[in-house]
Design a protein around this motif. Sequence first.
Motif, PDB file in Angstrom:
ATOM      1  N   ILE A  97       0.860  -1.184   0.000  1.00 58.85           N
ATOM      2  CA  ILE A  97       0.000   0.000   0.000  1.00 58.85           C
ATOM      3  C   ILE A  97       0.897   1.235   0.000  1.00 58.85           C
ATOM      4  O   ILE A  97       1.888   1.291   0.735  1.00 58.85           O
ATOM      5  CB  ILE A  97      -0.900   0.019   1.261  1.00 58.85           C
ATOM      6  CG1 ILE A  97      -1.921  -1.119   1.183  1.00 58.85           C
ATOM      7  CG2 ILE A  97      -1.602   1.366   1.429  1.00 58.85           C
ATOM      8  CD1 ILE A  97      -2.824  -1.236   2.396  1.00 58.85           C
ATOM      9  N   GLY A  98       0.549   2.207  -0.826  1.00 61.70           N
ATOM     10  CA  GLY A  98       1.284   3.485  -0.795  1.00 61.70           C
ATOM     11  C   GLY A  98       2.678   3.393  -1.362  1.00 61.70           C
ATOM     12  O   GLY A  98       3.577   4.115  -0.924  1.00 61.70           O
ATOM     13  N   GLY A  99       2.864   2.534  -2.345  1.00 65.23           N
ATOM     14  CA  GLY A  99       4.193   2.298  -2.905  1.00 65.23           C
ATOM     15  C   GLY A  99       4.695   3.367  -3.865  1.00 65.23           C
ATOM     16  O   GLY A  99       5.850   3.322  -4.293  1.00 65.23           O
ATOM     17  N   ASP A 128      11.484   1.065   4.379  1.00 61.94           N
ATOM     18  CA  ASP A 128      11.525   2.480   4.772  1.00 61.94           C
ATOM     19  C   ASP A 128      10.343   3.228   4.163  1.00 61.94           C
ATOM     20  O   ASP A 128       9.735   2.771   3.189  1.00 61.94           O
ATOM     21  CB  ASP A 128      12.793   3.166   4.230  1.00 61.94           C
ATOM     22  CG  ASP A 128      14.066   2.699   4.927  1.00 61.94           C
ATOM     23  OD1 ASP A 128      13.998   1.747   5.721  1.00 61.94           O
ATOM     24  OD2 ASP A 128      15.114   3.301   4.642  1.00 61.94           O
ATOM     25  N   THR A 129      10.059   4.400   4.725  1.00 57.86           N
ATOM     26  CA  THR A 129       9.111   5.319   4.089  1.00 57.86           C
ATOM     27  C   THR A 129       9.898   6.553   3.659  1.00 57.86           C
ATOM     28  O   THR A 129      10.704   7.080   4.438  1.00 57.86           O
ATOM     29  CB  THR A 129       7.984   5.730   5.050  1.00 57.86           C
ATOM     30  OG1 THR A 129       7.423   4.543   5.615  1.00 57.86           O
ATOM     31  CG2 THR A 129       6.888   6.490   4.322  1.00 57.86           C
ATOM     32  N   GLU A 130       9.670   6.971   2.433  1.00 57.35           N
ATOM     33  CA  GLU A 130      10.333   8.171   1.924  1.00 57.35           C
ATOM     34  C   GLU A 130       9.353   9.343   1.969  1.00 57.35           C
ATOM     35  O   GLU A 130       8.139   9.146   1.787  1.00 57.35           O
ATOM     36  CB  GLU A 130      10.827   7.939   0.499  1.00 57.35           C
ATOM     37  CG  GLU A 130      11.867   6.851   0.457  1.00 57.35           C
ATOM     38  CD  GLU A 130      12.379   6.543  -0.942  1.00 57.35           C
ATOM     39  OE1 GLU A 130      13.575   6.264  -1.068  1.00 57.35           O
ATOM     40  OE2 GLU A 130      11.573   6.574  -1.892  1.00 57.35           O
ATOM     41  N   ASN A 241      13.964   5.112   8.291  1.00 62.07           N
ATOM     42  CA  ASN A 241      14.187   3.700   8.559  1.00 62.07           C
ATOM     43  C   ASN A 241      13.453   3.332   9.856  1.00 62.07           C
ATOM     44  O   ASN A 241      13.799   3.820  10.929  1.00 62.07           O
ATOM     45  CB  ASN A 241      15.709   3.481   8.669  1.00 62.07           C
ATOM     46  CG  ASN A 241      16.045   2.138   9.260  1.00 62.07           C
ATOM     47  OD1 ASN A 241      16.760   2.057  10.254  1.00 62.07           O
ATOM     48  ND2 ASN A 241      15.512   1.095   8.672  1.00 62.07           N
ATOM     49  N   TRP A 242      12.437   2.491   9.705  1.00 59.49           N
ATOM     50  CA  TRP A 242      11.596   2.142  10.863  1.00 59.49           C
ATOM     51  C   TRP A 242      12.308   1.166  11.791  1.00 59.49           C
ATOM     52  O   TRP A 242      12.963   0.229  11.331  1.00 59.49           O
ATOM     53  CB  TRP A 242      10.302   1.490  10.381  1.00 59.49           C
ATOM     54  CG  TRP A 242       9.421   2.423   9.636  1.00 59.49           C
ATOM     55  CD1 TRP A 242       9.418   2.635   8.276  1.00 59.49           C
ATOM     56  CD2 TRP A 242       8.425   3.288  10.180  1.00 59.49           C
ATOM     57  NE1 TRP A 242       8.473   3.583   7.954  1.00 59.49           N
ATOM     58  CE2 TRP A 242       7.838   4.001   9.104  1.00 59.49           C
ATOM     59  CE3 TRP A 242       7.950   3.535  11.460  1.00 59.49           C
ATOM     60  CZ2 TRP A 242       6.818   4.929   9.276  1.00 59.49           C
ATOM     61  CZ3 TRP A 242       6.933   4.459  11.642  1.00 59.49           C
ATOM     62  CH2 TRP A 242       6.378   5.149  10.556  1.00 59.49           C
ATOM     63  N   LEU A 243      12.127   1.361  13.080  1.00 58.78           N
ATOM     64  CA  LEU A 243      12.613   0.430  14.097  1.00 58.78           C
ATOM     65  C   LEU A 243      11.438   0.172  15.038  1.00 58.78           C
ATOM     66  O   LEU A 243      10.497   0.988  15.070  1.00 58.78           O
ATOM     67  CB  LEU A 243      13.754   1.070  14.904  1.00 58.78           C
ATOM     68  CG  LEU A 243      15.027   1.421  14.118  1.00 58.78           C
ATOM     69  CD1 LEU A 243      15.946   2.288  14.959  1.00 58.78           C
ATOM     70  CD2 LEU A 243      15.731   0.139  13.671  1.00 58.78           C
ATOM     71  N   HIS A 271       0.143   0.739  11.802  1.00 62.17           N
ATOM     72  CA  HIS A 271      -1.174   1.248  12.199  1.00 62.17           C
ATOM     73  C   HIS A 271      -1.231   2.727  11.874  1.00 62.17           C
ATOM     74  O   HIS A 271      -0.344   3.479  12.257  1.00 62.17           O
ATOM     75  CB  HIS A 271      -1.383   1.076  13.712  1.00 62.17           C
ATOM     76  CG  HIS A 271      -1.782  -0.313  14.082  1.00 62.17           C
ATOM     77  ND1 HIS A 271      -1.980  -0.708  15.389  1.00 62.17           N
ATOM     78  CD2 HIS A 271      -2.053  -1.400  13.318  1.00 62.17           C
ATOM     79  CE1 HIS A 271      -2.351  -1.982  15.411  1.00 62.17           C
ATOM     80  NE2 HIS A 271      -2.396  -2.426  14.167  1.00 62.17           N
ATOM     81  N   ARG A 272      -2.301   3.122  11.197  1.00 61.97           N
ATOM     82  CA  ARG A 272      -2.414   4.533  10.813  1.00 61.97           C
ATOM     83  C   ARG A 272      -3.688   5.159  11.374  1.00 61.97           C
ATOM     84  O   ARG A 272      -4.770   4.587  11.249  1.00 61.97           O
ATOM     85  CB  ARG A 272      -2.421   4.674   9.295  1.00 61.97           C
ATOM     86  CG  ARG A 272      -2.488   6.141   8.867  1.00 61.97           C
ATOM     87  CD  ARG A 272      -2.423   6.281   7.365  1.00 61.97           C
ATOM     88  NE  ARG A 272      -3.656   6.852   6.871  1.00 61.97           N
ATOM     89  CZ  ARG A 272      -3.979   6.930   5.582  1.00 61.97           C
ATOM     90  NH1 ARG A 272      -3.165   6.455   4.659  1.00 61.97           N
ATOM     91  NH2 ARG A 272      -5.118   7.477   5.219  1.00 61.97           N
ATOM     92  N   ILE A 273      -3.538   6.335  11.940  1.00 56.17           N
ATOM     93  CA  ILE A 273      -4.713   7.155  12.282  1.00 56.17           C
ATOM     94  C   ILE A 273      -4.608   8.429  11.452  1.00 56.17           C
ATOM     95  O   ILE A 273      -3.537   9.044  11.359  1.00 56.17           O
ATOM     96  CB  ILE A 273      -4.787   7.485  13.786  1.00 56.17           C
ATOM     97  CG1 ILE A 273      -4.925   6.192  14.591  1.00 56.17           C
ATOM     98  CG2 ILE A 273      -5.976   8.413  14.056  1.00 56.17           C
ATOM     99  CD1 ILE A 273      -5.100   6.395  16.094  1.00 56.17           C
TER     100      ILE A 273
HETATM  101  C1  OGA Z   1       0.025   5.391   4.635  1.00 53.61           C
HETATM  102  C2  OGA Z   1       1.173   5.029   3.793  1.00 53.61           C
HETATM  103  C3  OGA Z   1       3.423   4.292   4.025  1.00 53.61           C
HETATM  104  C4  OGA Z   1       4.151   3.187   4.674  1.00 53.61           C
HETATM  105  O1  OGA Z   1      -0.133   4.809   5.701  1.00 53.61           O
HETATM  106  O2  OGA Z   1      -0.724   6.306   4.246  1.00 53.61           O
HETATM  107  O3  OGA Z   1       1.261   5.467   2.683  1.00 53.61           O
HETATM  108  O4  OGA Z   1       5.393   3.264   4.695  1.00 53.61           O
HETATM  109  N1  OGA Z   1       2.091   4.287   4.396  1.00 53.61           N
HETATM  110  O5  OGA Z   1       3.518   2.253   5.133  1.00 53.61           O
END
Ligand code: OGA
Length: 302
Positions: A97-99, A128-130, A241-243, A271-273
């Motif tokens: 998702i969100g790639g 990672d998320t950019e 970089n997620w930990l 988890h997203r809010i």
């Molecule tokens: C989102 C999304 C990015 C991720 O939650 O809206 O795009 O790194 N996530 O999971």
Amino acid sequence: MIIRDRSMNVTPYSSGCGALVSGIQLATLSDNELTSLRDAFAEHGLLFFRDQELPPAEHLRFAERFGSIVINKFFKATSDFSKIAEVRKEKTQQTNIGGGWHTDHSYDEIPAMGSILVARTLPKTGGDTEFANLAAAYDALPPAMKKRIANLRAVHSNEHLYGENGVYRHTDLAEQLGGMDRVGDATHPVVIKHPESGRNVLYVNPGHTIQFEGWDFTESRVLLDELYAHVNQPQFTCSFNWLPGSVTFWDNRCTWHQAKNDYQGEARLMHRITLAGTALTAFSFKLLLALLSHSYLLVLSF
Ligand code: OGA
Ligand code: MN
């Protein structure tokens, strides 16, 4: 006994993108810390936190203290919390998702203010998320481009992603997405005035922006691609970089983000809010010109 206040530190994450906040726990923020956090959020639009103890109930409590929550129409909620969306990729799934670069909910009439993402299951490496800083990117546009886009509006949609023939419907993510019948679009100014910081921000994104209002698709594509190439440069972007214990809080009005999909064969769960925003208003180029010519006339009259 002297009880010292914890001190909150906000340091730039990279030269042009994001800030790392340390010295606080989001689950037990004092009112003063919350106020400082609001200031930091308005200034940077993208905050990173490490070593947080933020189980779902606390994630929700923090979000509710900060603003009001909106529910994403397409993602599944967690089984215990209807306001927490799962951003999930199973070991066996290929698509994430969100790639691609996007900003959440720009297809809504009143787009979401921000998203608070908490790491739950992480791959051993990668994932990672950019992010990109759209206020800095706007500032750095050549004056001729600023003038060209000043009064444009753009159409943002989600149908090409989540609709019946949307991109995700033909992937192995389709099963976990809902809302096929709730797709829609909205138009927004291409340059907005950020509601809190007052900065001018470029408000188009590769994920959801379809075309400029009143332009044809191909003509729109050329200018959009030029703008996207400008934003996607190292001086406006960064990678997080997620930990375990990491949390990211971004402002959807002045950032883009994308999730890297470089961990095939492993699971990742976030988890997203999502927090609600306000209607977007255009930055007024005409007003700026009027002010400039007014001060010019004042100078001449002395
Ligand atoms: C989102 C999304 C990015 C991720 O939650 O809206 O795009 O790194 N996530 O999971
Ligand atoms: Mn997103």
